[in-house]
Design an enzyme around this catalytic site. Structure first.
Site, PDB file in Angstrom:
ATOM      1  N   GLU A 157      -5.272  -8.636   0.453  1.00 34.19           N
ATOM      2  CA  GLU A 157      -6.185  -8.542   1.521  1.00 34.19           C
ATOM      3  C   GLU A 157      -7.945  -8.413   1.277  1.00 34.19           C
ATOM      4  O   GLU A 157      -8.004  -7.768   0.489  1.00 34.19           O
ATOM      5  CB  GLU A 157      -5.741  -7.359   2.474  1.00 34.19           C
ATOM      6  CG  GLU A 157      -4.289  -7.390   3.186  1.00 34.19           C
ATOM      7  CD  GLU A 157      -3.928  -6.195   3.931  1.00 34.19           C
ATOM      8  OE1 GLU A 157      -4.702  -5.425   4.305  1.00 34.19           O
ATOM      9  OE2 GLU A 157      -2.791  -5.814   4.058  1.00 34.19           O
TER      10      GLU A 157
ATOM     11  N   GLU B  66       0.784  -1.335  -0.245  1.00 33.60           N
ATOM     12  CA  GLU B  66       0.067   0.056  -0.036  1.00 33.60           C
ATOM     13  C   GLU B  66       0.923   1.281   0.354  1.00 33.60           C
ATOM     14  O   GLU B  66       0.613   2.258   0.915  1.00 33.60           O
ATOM     15  CB  GLU B  66      -0.977  -0.189   1.199  1.00 33.60           C
ATOM     16  CG  GLU B  66      -1.926  -1.244   1.175  1.00 33.60           C
ATOM     17  CD  GLU B  66      -2.879  -1.112   2.275  1.00 33.60           C
ATOM     18  OE1 GLU B  66      -2.909  -0.230   3.245  1.00 33.60           O
ATOM     19  OE2 GLU B  66      -4.112  -1.770   2.071  1.00 33.60           O
TER      20      GLU B  66
HETATM   21  C1  NOJ Z   1      -4.359  -2.502   5.334  1.00 35.63           C
HETATM   22  C2  NOJ Z   1      -3.121  -2.928   5.771  1.00 35.63           C
HETATM   23  O1  NOJ Z   1      -2.394  -3.482   4.814  1.00 35.63           O
HETATM   24  C3  NOJ Z   1      -3.099  -3.727   7.089  1.00 35.63           C
HETATM   25  O2  NOJ Z   1      -1.722  -3.336   7.541  1.00 35.63           O
HETATM   26  C4  NOJ Z   1      -4.184  -3.139   7.774  1.00 35.63           C
HETATM   27  O3  NOJ Z   1      -4.056  -3.754   9.250  1.00 35.63           O
HETATM   28  C5  NOJ Z   1      -5.488  -3.692   7.216  1.00 35.63           C
HETATM   29  N1  NOJ Z   1      -5.503  -3.214   5.864  1.00 35.63           N
HETATM   30  C6  NOJ Z   1      -6.753  -3.353   7.901  1.00 35.63           C
HETATM   31  O4  NOJ Z   1      -7.075  -2.014   7.833  1.00 35.63           O
END
Ligand code: NOJ
Length: 474
Positions: free
Chosen positions: A374, A163
């Site tokens: 994710e 990200e």
């Molecule tokens: C995005 C991130 O990559 C991760 O670190 C985070 O905890 C999750 N999404 C949940 O928000």
């Protein structure tokens, strides 16, 4: 259509969020260690000092994944565990730890999918400006090559940065992640740019090493959709894509920056002096093999109405009414869709964004392999006397997103895997431990940190079995 027989199903974590052992076995100090120990902006007071203690319990956690039919595990390497000072001397115990994790995964038939950077800079690098400093690009490539040399014979799936845009956004626009700059557009763009350059140079270095694997980048899905009342539709869509997506996606997938991004930045008086002509060569040579998408929400935009630029964010959950969003003066603003719901942290739940983004990516960038790196649901949770959690809302949410993923695959999108965030409970950055994502509960109040599978763990296990017998098995 036929569904891929080698589809990957698993869960994703990040080093700082689950490892703990923050000062063990030669690990250097990380920027999150400093922030969580010292900053008043650490609203919930939580730290990743122990967290899920994955550092010591990785076998138990990987066993749980295997028993749940998962055939892959996405995790990140802590840069400060490998290079305690960010550059220079390698910590052999850090290398040993990740060797143990990788080897255990392989022994159990689990494909490791390894991210090199997931928000956690070594503190030395952070003190020198982190990704706002061009030197960090070279430091990152050095670190990446050390990892490729140590683990590249066995790791077949690599990701450069998790990200890049969201990391830059939280560290420079929201100001909730260290180093906590607020609404600093110049620093935001500079960080995303240097992350894109670091990705390109790392991808090129990886390809030059001729290792038996592939490398990608993981983008926080940001497909832009417009509210029906939007007047300047094309302009708002273009600005939204340039702000949220282009720097990461165009560089990684097309090998160049769009000219319209430079024009937009220059017309608005933003600094572009750090962009070097020679970087175009790096971008052209550093295209990724695959794209990872962390799919939670879309960006629902409309015309700018009035007022100064303002970022809206909620790290307090039910204790705040704030909805996630932004108003950028003279550009655009996020708005509400009255037909959708938001979670308690003000983030929209919108399963169709899974289908919409996959189709848009294919139409814009071609037939690139995509992993859903994710997807998951954050909520407050209470366990029963046996530690069991009935997390039906998580199941409903994830099932609806997976249905949309299947629909996109049926429409021809090249999806190769899906990772639940997260296989077990972990530290949720500034949201601390109240906001749970895991398929397995961890009782953080008990020093033994006992693990108990939740209802969603069994649902996911059955879903995977069903995929291989009924979908891919057809
Ligand atoms: C995005 C991130 O990559 C991760 O670190 C985070 O905890 C999750 N999404 C949940 O928000």
């Amino acid at each position: 259509m036929s569904y891929p027989k080698d589809f990957l199903w698993g869960g994703a974590t990040a080093a700082y969020q689950c490892e703990g052992a923050w000062n063990e076995d030669g690990k250097g100090l990380g920027e999150w260690d400093e922030f969580s120990h010292k900053s008043p902006l650490n609203l919930n007071g939580a730290t990743g000092d122990i967290s899920s203690d994955f550092y010591h319990r990785y076998k138990e956690d990987i066993d749980m994944m295997v028993a749940g039919n998962q055939n892959t595990y996405r995790f990140s390497i802590s840069w400060a565990r490998i290079l305690p000072e960010g550059r220079g001397e390698v910590n052999p115990e850090g290398i040993d730890f990740y060797n143990r994790v990788i080897d255990y995964c392989l022994e159990k038939g689990v494909v490791p999918n390894v991210t090199l950077f997931h928000y956690d800079l070594p503190n030395t690098i952070a003190l020198q400006g982190g990704f706002a400093n061009r030197d960090t690009v070279d430091a990152f490539v050095e670190y990446a090559k050390i990892c490729f040399t140590a683990f590249g014979d066995r790791v077949r799936l690599w990701c450069t940065i998790n990200e890049p845009k969201y990391y830059a956004y939280c560290t420079n626009m929201v100001g909730n992640y260290p180093p906590n700059h607020r609404q600093d557009f110049n620093r935001f763009f500079k960080v995303v740019y240097h992350e894109a350059l670091a990705t390109a140079k790392t991808v090129a270095a990886y390809h030059e090493m001729n290792l038996p694997g592939t490398i990608g980048v993981v983008h926080d899905n940001s497909n832009v959709e417009l509210a029906p009342q939007t007047k300047e539709k094309e302009l708002i869509k273009l600005r939204g894509d340039l702000f949220y997506n282009s720097m990461t996606l165009d560089t990684a997938l097309k090998g160049c920056l769009p000219a319209s991004l430079l024009l937009m930045m220059q017309e608005n008086g933003f600094d572009t002096s750090y962009m070097k002509f020679e970087d175009s060569i790096a971008f052209a040579k550093g295209k990724v093999d695959w794209l990872g998408l962390n799919v939670y929400n879309r960006f629902y935009l409309t015309d700018y109405s009035e007022g100064e630029t303002e970022v809206f964010h909620n790290n307090l959950g039910a204790r705040s009414k704030m909805k996630e969003g932004i108003r950028i003066k003279d550009w655009f603003e996020t708005t509400d869709d009255p037909t959708t719901h938001r979670n308690l942290w003000g983030r929209e739940i919108y399963p169709q964004c899974m289908y919409n983004t996959l189709v848009e990516i294919r139409n814009t960038y071609g037939d690139i392999p995509v992993y859903i790196t994710e997807n998951g649901h954050g909520q407050y949770e209470t366990a029963d006397e046996n530690g069991y959690v009935d997390d039906q809302p998580r199941i409903d949410m994830m099932q609806s997103y997976i249905d949309q993923m299947y629909k996109a695959m049926e429409a021809g999108c090249n999806v190769r895997g899906y990772y639940a965030w997260s296989p077990m409970d972990l530290y949720s950055w500034v949201n601390g431990y109240e906001k749970r994502y895991g398929l397995v509960r961890i009782d953080f109040d008990n020093p033994d940190l006992p693990r108990t599978p939740k209802k969603s763990y069994y649902w996911f296990k059955n879903l995977i079995a069903d995929y291989f017998t009924n979908k891919a098995g057809r």
